[in-house]
Design a protein around this motif. Structure first.
Motif, PDB file in Angstrom:
ATOM      1  N   LEU A 105      -5.562  -2.728  -1.153  1.00  0.00           N
ATOM      2  CA  LEU A 105      -4.757  -1.500   0.135  1.00  0.00           C
ATOM      3  C   LEU A 105      -2.945  -0.461  -0.822  1.00  0.00           C
ATOM      4  CD1 LEU A 105      -3.664  -4.796   2.506  1.00  0.00           C
ATOM      5  CD2 LEU A 105      -5.728  -2.267   2.626  1.00  0.00           C
ATOM      6  N   VAL A 106      -3.531  -1.137  -1.885  1.00  0.00           N
ATOM      7  CA  VAL A 106      -2.284  -0.163  -2.916  1.00  0.00           C
ATOM      8  C   VAL A 106      -2.915  -0.177  -3.784  1.00  0.00           C
ATOM      9  CG1 VAL A 106      -0.554  -1.240  -1.534  1.00  0.00           C
ATOM     10  CG2 VAL A 106      -0.884  -1.968  -3.772  1.00  0.00           C
ATOM     11  N   ALA A 107      -2.323   1.125  -4.711  1.00  0.00           N
ATOM     12  CA  ALA A 107      -2.847   1.642  -6.320  1.00  0.00           C
ATOM     13  C   ALA A 107      -2.238   1.523  -6.753  1.00  0.00           C
ATOM     14  CB  ALA A 107      -3.918   3.190  -5.812  1.00  0.00           C
ATOM     15  N   ALA A 108      -1.991   1.071  -8.353  1.00  0.00           N
ATOM     16  CA  ALA A 108      -0.401   1.370  -9.388  1.00  0.00           C
ATOM     17  C   ALA A 108      -1.092   2.819  -9.748  1.00  0.00           C
ATOM     18  CB  ALA A 108      -0.527   0.327 -10.078  1.00  0.00           C
ATOM     19  N   ARG A 109      -0.415   3.806 -10.413  1.00  0.00           N
ATOM     20  CA  ARG A 109       0.032   5.076 -11.663  1.00  0.00           C
ATOM     21  C   ARG A 109       1.301   4.047 -12.562  1.00  0.00           C
ATOM     22  NH1 ARG A 109       2.775   8.719 -11.508  1.00  0.00           N
ATOM     23  NH2 ARG A 109       4.339   9.793  -9.542  1.00  0.00           N
ATOM     24  N   ARG A 110       0.696   4.310 -14.142  1.00  0.00           N
ATOM     25  CA  ARG A 110       1.887   4.151 -14.791  1.00  0.00           C
ATOM     26  C   ARG A 110       2.908   5.317 -15.270  1.00  0.00           C
ATOM     27  NH1 ARG A 110       3.635  -0.056 -17.335  1.00  0.00           N
ATOM     28  NH2 ARG A 110       2.712  -1.828 -17.065  1.00  0.00           N
ATOM     29  N   GLU A 111       3.889   5.647 -15.011  1.00  0.00           N
ATOM     30  CA  GLU A 111       4.507   7.504 -15.881  1.00  0.00           C
ATOM     31  C   GLU A 111       5.698   6.654 -16.707  1.00  0.00           C
ATOM     32  OE1 GLU A 111       6.543  10.718 -13.674  1.00  0.00           O
ATOM     33  OE2 GLU A 111       4.990  10.510 -13.198  1.00  0.00           O
ATOM     34  N   LEU A 149      -0.235   3.708  -1.221  1.00  0.00           N
ATOM     35  CA  LEU A 149      -1.408   2.876  -0.262  1.00  0.00           C
ATOM     36  C   LEU A 149      -2.841   3.466  -0.352  1.00  0.00           C
ATOM     37  CD1 LEU A 149       0.089   3.480   3.225  1.00  0.00           C
ATOM     38  CD2 LEU A 149      -0.213   1.520   1.492  1.00  0.00           C
ATOM     39  N   THR A 150      -3.564   2.778  -0.940  1.00  0.00           N
ATOM     40  CA  THR A 150      -4.719   4.117  -1.021  1.00  0.00           C
ATOM     41  C   THR A 150      -5.474   4.604   0.069  1.00  0.00           C
ATOM     42  OG1 THR A 150      -5.902   1.409  -0.499  1.00  0.00           O
ATOM     43  CG2 THR A 150      -5.914   1.627  -2.823  1.00  0.00           C
ATOM     44  N   SER A 151      -4.968   4.249   1.731  1.00  0.00           N
ATOM     45  CA  SER A 151      -5.632   5.169   2.423  1.00  0.00           C
ATOM     46  C   SER A 151      -4.272   5.285   3.640  1.00  0.00           C
ATOM     47  CB  SER A 151      -6.878   4.511   2.828  1.00  0.00           C
ATOM     48  OG  SER A 151      -7.130   4.515   4.131  1.00  0.00           O
ATOM     49  N   PRO A 152      -4.823   5.786   4.379  1.00  0.00           N
ATOM     50  CA  PRO A 152      -3.164   6.451   4.997  1.00  0.00           C
ATOM     51  C   PRO A 152      -3.843   5.251   6.778  1.00  0.00           C
ATOM     52  CG  PRO A 152      -4.816   8.602   5.244  1.00  0.00           C
ATOM     53  CD  PRO A 152      -5.214   7.739   4.098  1.00  0.00           C
ATOM     54  N   GLN A 153      -5.035   5.047   6.904  1.00  0.00           N
ATOM     55  CA  GLN A 153      -5.013   4.049   8.128  1.00  0.00           C
ATOM     56  C   GLN A 153      -4.576   2.702   7.397  1.00  0.00           C
ATOM     57  OE1 GLN A 153      -9.428   3.609   6.512  1.00  0.00           O
ATOM     58  NE2 GLN A 153      -9.681   5.118   8.598  1.00  0.00           N
ATOM     59  N   VAL A 154      -3.784   2.673   6.411  1.00  0.00           N
ATOM     60  CA  VAL A 154      -2.396   1.806   6.086  1.00  0.00           C
ATOM     61  C   VAL A 154      -1.058   1.987   6.608  1.00  0.00           C
ATOM     62  CG1 VAL A 154      -1.723  -0.446   5.213  1.00  0.00           C
ATOM     63  CG2 VAL A 154      -3.814   0.621   3.980  1.00  0.00           C
ATOM     64  N   ALA A 155      -0.868   2.284   6.837  1.00  0.00           N
ATOM     65  CA  ALA A 155       0.603   2.929   8.387  1.00  0.00           C
ATOM     66  C   ALA A 155      -0.110   3.829   8.991  1.00  0.00           C
ATOM     67  CB  ALA A 155       0.741   4.376   7.368  1.00  0.00           C
ATOM     68  N   ASP A 156      -1.544   3.674   9.775  1.00  0.00           N
ATOM     69  CA  ASP A 156      -1.524   3.915  10.474  1.00  0.00           C
ATOM     70  C   ASP A 156      -2.368   2.336  11.265  1.00  0.00           C
ATOM     71  OD1 ASP A 156      -1.634   6.690  10.206  1.00  0.00           O
ATOM     72  OD2 ASP A 156      -4.194   6.459  10.331  1.00  0.00           O
TER      73      ASP A 156
END
Length: 113
Positions: free
Chosen positions: A61-67, A75-82
């Protein structure tokens, strides 16, 4: 034999069945957040937030990125917000119905006990 769709849906909703995870998803529905930004918004210990983020990552449902040393979540998809918007709409209707029932109870004469 494959897992029935209804069972997969149940597992999906179990993943959503924690207030911290819902709050994280609500915040990520607005925009990507660094973990350090999520902590004060959610108000839990870093280890607890990390556990909840791990559950959401495993469910994809979520993705992580390191900086550098900062980890950002999105979120991995805007459908989660929907989905969260639909849940809010459903709850608004349920609560409105309960408020109407409460008003009806208050307005009716008291029955003898």
């Amino acid at each position: 034999m494959s897992t029935p769709l209804y069972q997969l849906k149940a597992e999906f909703f179990k993943t959503l069945g924690h207030p911290i995870r819902i709050r994280v998803l609500e915040l990520l529905s607005q925009r990507e957040h660094a973990v350090a930004e999520l902590l004060p918004e959610i108000g839990v210990e870093p280890a607890h937030l990390s556990q909840q983020l791990a559950v959401l990552r495993r469910a994809k449902l979520v993705a992580a990125r390191r900086e550098g040393t900062t980890v950002y979540y999105s979120l991995t998809s805007p459908q989660v917000a929907d989905l969260l918007k639909v849940a809010r709409s459903i709850l608004s209707g349920v609560l409105a119905g309960q408020a109407e029932l409460l008003e009806d109870l208050r307005a009716s004469p008291r029955a003898a006990s």
